[in-house]
Scaffold this motif. Sequence first.
Motif: not given
Length: 614
Positions: A77-99
């Motif tokens: 459960v802890t691993s899934i939570e970390h993975v979800d948070a990390t990928f969400l942050a990664l998408f945010g970084v990708a959005a900043v990079l694109a703009i």
Amino acid sequence: MTSRSNGSTGSTGNIDTDTSRKGSLPALKGLLPFLRPYRRQFALAGIALLFAAGATLAIPAAFKRMIDMGFGAGSAVTSIEHVDATFLALFGVAAVLAIATAARFYMVSWLGERVTADVRAAVYRHVVHQSPEFFETTRTGEVLSRLTTDTTLIQSVVGTSISLALRNTLLFIGGLVMLFVTSPKLTAIILGMLVLVVLPIVLYGRRVRKLSRDSQDRIADASAMAGEILNAMPTVQSFTHEEIEAGRFQGSVDSAFQTAIRRIRARATLTMLAILLVFGSIVFVLWLGAHAVLEGTTTGGELGQFILYAAIVAGSVGALSEVMGEAQRAAGATERLMELLAARSDIQDPAQPLQLPPRTENGARVTLDDVSFSYPSRLQSAALSHLKLDIRAGETVALVGPSGAGKTTLFQLLLRFYDPQSGAVRLDGVDIRDLSLHTLRDAIGIVPQDTIIFSSSALENIRYGRPDASDEEVIAVAKMAAAHEFIERLPEGYASFLGERGVRLSGGQRQRIAIARALLKNPPLLLLDEATSALDAESERLVQRALEAAMIGRTTIIIAHRLATVQRADRIVVLDDGRVVESGTHASLVAHGGVYANLAALQFQPAAPAEQLG
């Protein structure tokens, strides 16, 4: 006013055509005056660049967190939570990079287009103010090549290369810092190896720079040849030299191709060396890192982060080497354009120009006081030698004499296309070197022997004499020049396109357009360089009548080959070898039995060839 000597014998109007010189990166400093007006746009592009680089550098850290916390020890459960948070942050970084990347691309592309347009305009504006001496030694095709090919390279470096260089420099520095943070030991090893591989890259880059300059010069040679031949197609075709000229151009193009291939081969080799040496070093260091993970001295996430940062650093080095090649080409192009901008005409406005006296109803007085002149390209031969001539206001003077006597040269000095080596040319008592070029030339109208017709309508070609003239004024002078009738018969009348260099008109029609243009200007001094040479008998009679009316209230100087024009002049001045040898009316000169009488006899003697006076 004492006679003055100037620098017309110098070469300040020439541009350097030494193809052996290397274009170096400091030459790009010549672009700074064109970049300074757009500091705001550069600042915005810089901000976008920082955000894009920061987003790129954040990606490996996100991967480290995902590997170590998501796939490390702990509950599912802890691993899934970390993975979800990390990928969400990664998408945010990708959005900043694109703009940020899109904003950077827009701003730098805008800057590239704007700066290139400014450079082209500045070079063209500078070239059109050069004296004829400049065009004696510089081919038109060479100038056009610099305005097109060279400025396109500058557009590439300003609109793309500078941005890529800054981006990859930031990624290189940022990636290097993060490499040290991740593993100081492995980073120290990789840096030591990079120092060893940079030296051969730099040395080989010098060869690329020289070849880039040579390539641009070969392209300019081909453009110059094409421009010269295309402007002389009737002559080329009349001598059936189409295949010969096509072969010459093919040879020039092949020479440019071979030089370009050498440049491309050198750049390809440089890129290969850079990638091979840099990535080889990185692979070796990563091999060491893999052993460290197996030995337990580092984590898998740290190695993954190190690999990504190493890839960013290696990619930025490879991109910088590619950008360096483009920058070196642009440096050569900038160097060539700065040479054009550095060319200074010997014919300059005085620091404090004088004004002409108010125009009188009789026109302008022209005085040549002991004028001597040799063309810069023919200094050993005097075109005018101690010439003294005083033309009263309102007087019509015809210049006759054999070819090379100095008639056209006198016109060029009056227009201040050149300055005499000694003596002075005065207009209404004012040395023309004390007048601004605009004031001087605005007071002179000219109908040249080689009529220039622009690729525009008949209306605009005549209006060239005075851009603010109304349509009614244009039509009025066209009637005076006997041009109205044939213009009205054109498919669209005054709006008809006349073709490049007036190819849709006959020689006589082109000359009448030029006469109308000069009449529209309404200057106090009128120069006619064989203004009726291309007219048939009927058109000559009409134009001669118009010119006689146009001569009223102005001083007129005529270079004449036909005695019909000469006989109507108030005075005939005979030039020979740059000197005045005779002066008087037609009747007095014929009675005198000198040079003019001999020329007149040659023209009118029935048994002799129909030679012209000049």
